[in-house]
Design a protein around this motif. Sequence first.
Motif, PDB file in Angstrom:
ATOM      1  N   GLY A 268       0.812  -1.211   0.000  1.00 31.13           N
ATOM      2  CA  GLY A 268       0.000   0.000   0.000  1.00 31.13           C
ATOM      3  C   GLY A 268       0.842   1.257   0.000  1.00 31.13           C
ATOM      4  O   GLY A 268       1.176   1.774   1.048  1.00 31.13           O
ATOM      5  N   GLY A 269       1.210   1.715  -1.163  1.00 31.67           N
ATOM      6  CA  GLY A 269       1.985   2.963  -1.251  1.00 31.67           C
ATOM      7  C   GLY A 269       1.229   3.987  -2.072  1.00 31.67           C
ATOM      8  O   GLY A 269       0.242   3.672  -2.728  1.00 31.67           O
ATOM      9  N   GLN A 270       1.708   5.212  -2.032  1.00 28.91           N
ATOM     10  CA  GLN A 270       1.089   6.277  -2.835  1.00 28.91           C
ATOM     11  C   GLN A 270       2.085   6.808  -3.854  1.00 28.91           C
ATOM     12  O   GLN A 270       3.277   6.837  -3.583  1.00 28.91           O
ATOM     13  CB  GLN A 270       0.664   7.433  -1.922  1.00 28.91           C
TER      14      GLN A 270
ATOM     15  N   PRO B 134       3.225  10.072  -6.365  1.00 28.29           N
ATOM     16  CA  PRO B 134       2.996  11.509  -6.556  1.00 28.29           C
ATOM     17  C   PRO B 134       2.425  11.787  -7.958  1.00 28.29           C
ATOM     18  O   PRO B 134       2.481  10.918  -8.833  1.00 28.29           O
ATOM     19  CB  PRO B 134       4.398  12.101  -6.407  1.00 28.29           C
ATOM     20  N   PRO B 135       1.879  12.979  -8.168  1.00 24.46           N
ATOM     21  CA  PRO B 135       1.245  13.292  -9.464  1.00 24.46           C
ATOM     22  C   PRO B 135       2.222  13.236 -10.644  1.00 24.46           C
ATOM     23  O   PRO B 135       1.789  13.094 -11.789  1.00 24.46           O
ATOM     24  CB  PRO B 135       0.728  14.725  -9.280  1.00 24.46           C
ATOM     25  N   THR B 136       3.536  13.352 -10.385  1.00 27.11           N
ATOM     26  CA  THR B 136       4.506  13.349 -11.482  1.00 27.11           C
ATOM     27  C   THR B 136       4.881  11.932 -11.920  1.00 27.11           C
ATOM     28  O   THR B 136       5.572  11.755 -12.912  1.00 27.11           O
ATOM     29  CB  THR B 136       5.803  14.067 -11.064  1.00 27.11           C
TER      30      THR B 136
ATOM     31  N   VAL C 255       4.230  15.935 -17.620  1.00 31.09           N
ATOM     32  CA  VAL C 255       5.213  16.886 -17.084  1.00 31.09           C
ATOM     33  C   VAL C 255       6.371  17.072 -18.071  1.00 31.09           C
ATOM     34  O   VAL C 255       6.777  18.196 -18.394  1.00 31.09           O
ATOM     35  CB  VAL C 255       5.746  16.396 -15.712  1.00 31.09           C
TER      36      VAL C 255
ATOM     37  N   ASP D 134      -6.300   7.141 -14.217  1.00 34.80           N
ATOM     38  CA  ASP D 134      -5.517   7.268 -13.000  1.00 34.80           C
ATOM     39  C   ASP D 134      -4.068   6.804 -13.157  1.00 34.80           C
ATOM     40  O   ASP D 134      -3.568   6.011 -12.369  1.00 34.80           O
ATOM     41  CB  ASP D 134      -6.211   6.464 -11.881  1.00 34.80           C
TER      42      ASP D 134
ATOM     43  N   HIS E  25      -1.662   9.057 -13.357  1.00 40.52           N
ATOM     44  CA  HIS E  25      -0.929  10.257 -12.929  1.00 40.52           C
ATOM     45  C   HIS E  25      -0.384  10.993 -14.156  1.00 40.52           C
ATOM     46  O   HIS E  25      -1.178  11.376 -15.004  1.00 40.52           O
ATOM     47  CB  HIS E  25       0.139   9.906 -11.902  1.00 40.52           C
TER      48      HIS E  25
END
Lengths: 336, 146
Positions: A155-157, A159-161, A239, A272, A274
Amino acid sequence: MAKRIGKRTIAFQQPPAILASAAIVGEKEGQGPLGQFFDVVSEDSHFGQKSWELAESEMQKRTISLAVEKAGLQLSDLDCILAGDLLNQCIGSSLASVDAHLPYLGLYGACSTMAQGMAMGAALIDGGAARKLAAAASSHFCSAERQYRFPLAYGGQRPPTAQWTATAAGAAVLAKGGSKVRVTHAIFGEMVDMGVKDANNMGSAMAPSACDTLEHLFEDTGTQPTDYDRILTGDLAAVGADLLVTLLRKDGIDITPVYSDCGSLLYGSEQDTHAGGSGCGCSAAVICGHILQEMEQGKLHKVIFAGTGALMSPTSLQQGQSIAGVCHAVVLERMA
Amino acid sequence: MNLTKNEYERLYQKKSPDSPLWRDMLWAGVIGGAICTVGQLVSNFYKGRGMDIEGASAATAITMVFLGALLTGLHLYDKLAKHAGAGTIVPITGFANAIVSPAMEFKSEGLVLGMAAKLFVIAGPVLVYGISASVIYGLLLFWIGG
């Protein structure tokens, strides 16, 4: 024979033809905006195999077979296979072609591998070292995650980049002649290291190399962006693509009218991912599935495919090294 | 391209969107809080069945680790964690997730060199520094005479 023009560009005297190409992708990629263009969308992400690495190999193997079949050839008609992937020691591609009984060259250019393979393949053919060959590249989300990041169930997150490694493979069959779509120019790029150390921001690490290679290509060939129907990078994602446009604009070059990025094309915004897609298979599938098809149908005539790779390993990152980008490009043209 | 590394750093940081911190913190609080509430209910249940506080705490920890492991095995914990972030990492269920997920992932390399060897690849540092800190604390307590 190929001829060098300007500082870096190679112009092919008898531009090698792309006889056929194929792309096989996973379910998520099939649900994206380009889903209809891929030859096969596999619902089974294991591809009938017991490990993710074998799944990736199987996907690449099927893609090469399919491209060869679409070219009306048999595997034994090829003089060699140029293939690459993201796995350690390039094992995904080795295992994919171990039963092909053909000369094999493993390539590592991270996400630039497909462009590298096409450029090297075209050079081999125009130089007379090969008559027919296949260039291929693949990546698999699950094999890349466990090698570069965390176990799938962790369970990790992100970042948007961050970018999403595509489960996809693309292959193209190149030959001396026999089709209208040709590789007219190739350019191998230098590694550009601007000090980016964040593996979750690879677009930023790669954008300067894409800028460098494209600027050399325009200068060497005496062309400008609007001379092309499309300029595709793979895979800078949101990006990196934004940065590339900004960097080129600083130098007085505007690519926006014809510019797209394979990583931004592969997935829809609701998927999703990112910043967008990445992985060798991302640009390989977009080019071999979508773009070459459009060229075949005459919808596109002149295209730059600039593959961008982030050169790093988990070890180099943990030791504090920055990520160099590299960008190799080919000019694809549909002859009248 | 005529930018120095510093100029480029400023440029790409400007172009790189930041994580939505407030939203992330809210979700971490809500889901992390929900996990703790479940823990409290479990603890109350054990106490209600006549366990003393020490026994109930141990039984609660065991139950929560089991639930974390179960949800990891069902591939639900990572989906929850995508929104919760620290809210699913900090509670003891996150520790279970950190152990069970590599066990699942690396069993393809065998039970010894794969699963067993990689079992602590994420949780290892927590154990090393957690146990080290407890040893230092214990020694300090011994010397100072707590």
